[in-house]
Scaffold this active site. Structure first.
Site, mmCIF file in Angstrom:
data_model
loop_
_atom_site.group_PDB
_atom_site.id
_atom_site.type_symbol
_atom_site.label_atom_id
_atom_site.label_comp_id
_atom_site.label_asym_id
_atom_site.label_seq_id
_atom_site.Cartn_x
_atom_site.Cartn_y
_atom_site.Cartn_z
ATOM 1 N N CYS A 82 20.971 -18.590 41.222
ATOM 2 C CA CYS A 82 21.679 -18.727 42.832
ATOM 3 C C CYS A 82 20.737 -17.112 43.465
ATOM 4 O O CYS A 82 19.740 -17.136 42.903
ATOM 5 C CB CYS A 82 22.893 -17.702 42.613
ATOM 6 N N ASP A 133 25.629 -3.732 44.513
ATOM 7 C CA ASP A 133 26.012 -4.978 45.219
ATOM 8 C C ASP A 133 25.762 -4.309 46.748
ATOM 9 O O ASP A 133 25.979 -4.506 47.676
ATOM 10 C CB ASP A 133 27.704 -5.227 44.755
ATOM 11 N N ARG A 151 32.715 -15.577 51.435
ATOM 12 C CA ARG A 151 32.837 -15.463 50.177
ATOM 13 C C ARG A 151 33.737 -13.839 49.859
ATOM 14 O O ARG A 151 34.486 -13.950 49.289
ATOM 15 C CB ARG A 151 31.421 -15.863 49.195
ATOM 16 N N ARG A 179 20.735 -16.025 35.951
ATOM 17 C CA ARG A 179 22.455 -15.446 35.743
ATOM 18 C C ARG A 179 22.381 -16.459 35.076
ATOM 19 O O ARG A 179 23.046 -17.699 34.503
ATOM 20 C CB ARG A 179 23.019 -16.452 37.202
ATOM 21 N N LYS A 232 37.522 -8.735 45.573
ATOM 22 C CA LYS A 232 37.109 -9.705 44.793
ATOM 23 C C LYS A 232 36.576 -9.946 43.348
ATOM 24 O O LYS A 232 36.926 -10.888 42.950
ATOM 25 C CB LYS A 232 35.351 -10.501 46.131
ATOM 26 N N ASN A 233 36.332 -9.081 42.602
ATOM 27 C CA ASN A 233 35.595 -8.744 41.627
ATOM 28 C C ASN A 233 36.688 -8.913 41.031
ATOM 29 O O ASN A 233 36.063 -8.833 39.270
ATOM 30 C CB ASN A 233 34.099 -8.308 41.788
HETATM 31 C C1 EPZ Z 1 28.856 -8.665 38.414
HETATM 32 O O1 EPZ Z 1 28.285 -10.571 38.161
HETATM 33 C C2 EPZ Z 1 29.397 -9.301 39.755
HETATM 34 N N1 EPZ Z 1 30.278 -10.488 40.296
HETATM 35 C C3 EPZ Z 1 28.099 -9.212 40.747
HETATM 36 O O2 EPZ Z 1 28.768 -9.142 42.062
HETATM 37 C C4 EPZ Z 1 27.868 -8.029 40.771
HETATM 38 O O3 EPZ Z 1 26.628 -8.392 41.154
HETATM 39 C C5 EPZ Z 1 27.182 -7.842 38.722
HETATM 40 O O4 EPZ Z 1 28.318 -8.434 37.990
HETATM 41 C C6 EPZ Z 1 26.589 -6.583 38.495
HETATM 42 O O5 EPZ Z 1 28.029 -5.246 38.723
HETATM 43 C C7 EPZ Z 1 31.320 -10.413 39.888
HETATM 44 O O6 EPZ Z 1 32.242 -9.605 39.253
HETATM 45 C C8 EPZ Z 1 32.065 -11.693 39.923
HETATM 46 P P1 EPZ Z 1 25.925 -9.676 35.056
HETATM 47 P P2 EPZ Z 1 28.009 -10.477 36.214
HETATM 48 O O7 EPZ Z 1 26.816 -10.269 33.673
HETATM 49 O O8 EPZ Z 1 28.939 -10.628 35.615
HETATM 50 C C9 EPZ Z 1 22.348 -10.773 32.985
HETATM 51 C C10 EPZ Z 1 29.073 -9.780 44.378
HETATM 52 O O9 EPZ Z 1 27.868 -10.030 45.305
HETATM 53 N N2 EPZ Z 1 23.452 -11.508 32.301
HETATM 54 O O10 EPZ Z 1 26.816 -7.742 34.718
HETATM 55 O O11 EPZ Z 1 27.115 -12.576 36.774
HETATM 56 C C11 EPZ Z 1 22.518 -11.221 34.874
HETATM 57 O O12 EPZ Z 1 21.248 -11.530 34.409
HETATM 58 C C12 EPZ Z 1 28.036 -10.304 43.043
HETATM 59 O O13 EPZ Z 1 30.051 -9.663 44.121
HETATM 60 C C13 EPZ Z 1 22.319 -11.913 30.960
HETATM 61 O O14 EPZ Z 1 20.929 -12.095 31.230
HETATM 62 O O15 EPZ Z 1 26.789 -9.791 36.593
HETATM 63 C C14 EPZ Z 1 21.841 -9.906 35.374
HETATM 64 O O16 EPZ Z 1 20.410 -9.288 35.299
HETATM 65 C C15 EPZ Z 1 26.871 -10.759 42.428
HETATM 66 N N3 EPZ Z 1 23.041 -12.643 30.601
HETATM 67 C C16 EPZ Z 1 22.586 -8.790 34.685
HETATM 68 O O17 EPZ Z 1 22.926 -9.475 32.638
HETATM 69 C C17 EPZ Z 1 24.425 -12.886 30.480
HETATM 70 O O18 EPZ Z 1 24.811 -13.730 29.446
HETATM 71 C C18 EPZ Z 1 24.274 -8.124 35.192
HETATM 72 O O19 EPZ Z 1 24.673 -9.392 34.973
HETATM 73 C C19 EPZ Z 1 25.192 -12.409 31.828
HETATM 74 C C20 EPZ Z 1 24.661 -11.639 32.775
#
Ligand code: EPZ
Length: 420
Positions: A119, A308, A400, A124, A22-23
């Site tokens: 969420c 995850d 999802r 996020r 998915k990701n």
């Molecule tokens: C991706 O989300 C995945 N989703 C998530 O999977 C996964 O848990 C996550 O990466 C971490 O591995 C997809 O790929 C579609 P991040 P993403 O930006 O990109 C903070 C699932 O269950 N952050 O790496 O949103 C954020 O709040 C989902 O399949 C900021 O502070 O994750 C988090 O604490 C859930 N500012 C950390 O960084 C930003 O601009 C990591 O988030 C962006 C993120």
């Protein structure tokens, strides 16, 4: 509202095929905006999130067609439409819609994307996406819940250093920099296999992206990108979920179509727990295992232990003989499954970002509620081993991210069904 009913206790045997990631699918689908030619994708999982991304892309002028109903093949072709607004009612269904921002900026020089909002697992924020794209020359304003951005003179390559590793922000900036004028050096990127799959696909489309050492990447911007044919990597999170299911209640359960390299970190952890498994070229066989020792796990960015599968691992550790703990370092609120697991007999205490998993006498069936995608599957794992009938509500979370989950589990002998 659909529900899933599970009568626990049946051993899982036979084999479970892992679907496409998915990701990896979501950013790669967004990359279709970067070209006017066909992007042919194979091994795309049939998921609600993939359908949502298709809807977002269609609203922006991408023609998304399935090769035919039964195969997981999509053809995407961007028509260079003038529409550059990703509307709230679509974006609110899936945060990953933010991944259209970089491609739209690169192609159309302006975009409005609804703020995805938080969420269940956390606020996020998207500040890392905005800061990085600003470095390429984009100007941003937040207006009425939308991120409005423009780069009237186009995007220009630059040096970018992420203060924090972010999968989505890495994917957005790499897609944008691929069509920026000149070179970009980006440091401290996310190196998840899904990010690597996006880079692989972009390079097939004619991008010039070179991975360096220590989370660095060099991108030479090009004038345009071509179409390509790309097969999505297997979903490592789905694979690990079924591996954990097999170590909970498997009898020679074989998980197939997976990439063992992408889950080596979790395999090391199973070794630490003295869990036996046997590996084929792209498969693994696991059995119900007794866990005697406790373990201390920290969720980390790849190649560390994936956030995850934190919820799923809690179910396995709850059946162990010793106390374990998991510290959730990636998201600030990702223990929503704990109260539900405790209602099924687990004995998990959370304190801040750490959860202590005490041994429990086994799971008991209950009416439980899913809160987010991965939490919902941890409740399924508990239901598979719980005595009696477990009812899982709000299963839209499940659909999802897990393709045909009840069919895959039924095929392995689980007594699981979906009711309206
Ligand atoms: C991706 O989300 C995945 N989703 C998530 O999977 C996964 O848990 C996550 O990466 C971490 O591995 C997809 O790929 C579609 P991040 P993403 O930006 O990109 C903070 C699932 O269950 N952050 O790496 O949103 C954020 O709040 C989902 O399949 C900021 O502070 O994750 C988090 O604490 C859930 N500012 C950390 O960084 C930003 O601009 C990591 O988030 C962006 C993120």
């Amino acid at each position: 509202m659909q529900k899933i009913l599970i009568n626990g206790g049946n051993l899982l045997q036979g084999s479970v095929p892992v679907s496409g990631s998915k990701n990896a699918s979501l950013p790669i689908m967004a990359a279709s905006i970067l070209t006017n030619e066909n992007l042919e994708l194979e091994n795309v999982p049939d998921l609600v999130d993939v359908n949502t991304m298709s809807a977002v892309l269609s609203s922006l002028g991408v023609n998304v067609t399935k090769k035919d109903v039964n195969t997981n093949r999509l053809t995407l072709r961007y028509s260079d439409s003038e529409i550059t607004i990703a509307e709230y009612d679509l974006v609110r269904k899936m945060r990953a819609s933010i991944l259209v921002l970089g491609p739209l900026l690169a192609r159309k020089r302006h975009a409005s994307v609804s703020l995805p909002g938080g969420c269940a697992i956390g606020a996020r924020p998207v500040d890392l996406h905005i800061n990085a794209l600003s470095k390429l020359g984009a100007a941003f304003e937040l207006d009425g819940g939308y991120i409005k951005c423009s780069a009237p003179n186009g995007l220009k390559g630059n040096k970018i250093n992420f203060s924090k590793v972010s999968v989505g922000a890495t994917e957005n900036i790499i897609m944008a920099a691929s069509l920026a004028r000149g070179e970009s050096e980006i440091r401290n990127i996310a190196v998840e296999p899904e990010v690597m799959d996006l880079i692989d696909c972009l390079n097939k489309m004619g991008a010039k992206i070179e991975l360096g050492e220590n989370r660095n990447v060099h991108i030479q911007g090009v004038d345009q990108l071509q179409g390509a044919v790309h097969s999505i990597i297997p979903d490592r999170i789905e694979a690990i979920t079924y591996i954990i299911g097999g170590t909970i209640i498997g009898n020679d359960l074989k998980i197939t179509n997976l990439n063992l390299e992408h889950i080596s970190n979790v395999l090391e952890l199973l070794n630490e727990l003295s869990i036996n498994y046997s590996m084929g070229e792209n498969s693994i066989i696991v059995n119900q295992s007794e866990i005697s020792d406790g373990i201390d796990i920290n969720t980390m960015e790849y190649p560390g232990f994936p956030t995850d599968v934190q919820a799923q691992m809690m179910v396995l550790l709850s059946l162990g003989k010793s106390k374990s703990q998991i510290t959730e370092n990636i998201f600030e609120n990702r223990f929503m499954h704990v109260p539900e697991l405790n209602r099924m007999g687990a004995n998990i205490e959370t304190k801040g970002k750490t959860a202590v998993i005490n041994p429990c006498k086994g799971f008991i069936s209950a009416q439980v509620m899913a809160t987010d995608l991965r939490a919902s599957v941890s409740l399924i794992l508990a239901g598979l081993v719980a005595k009696g009938e477990t009812t899982l509500n709000r299963i839209y979370h499940l659909d999802r991210g897990y393709e045909k989950i009840e069919k895959k589990l039924q095929a392995c002998g689980a007594d699981i069904r979906r009711i309206n």
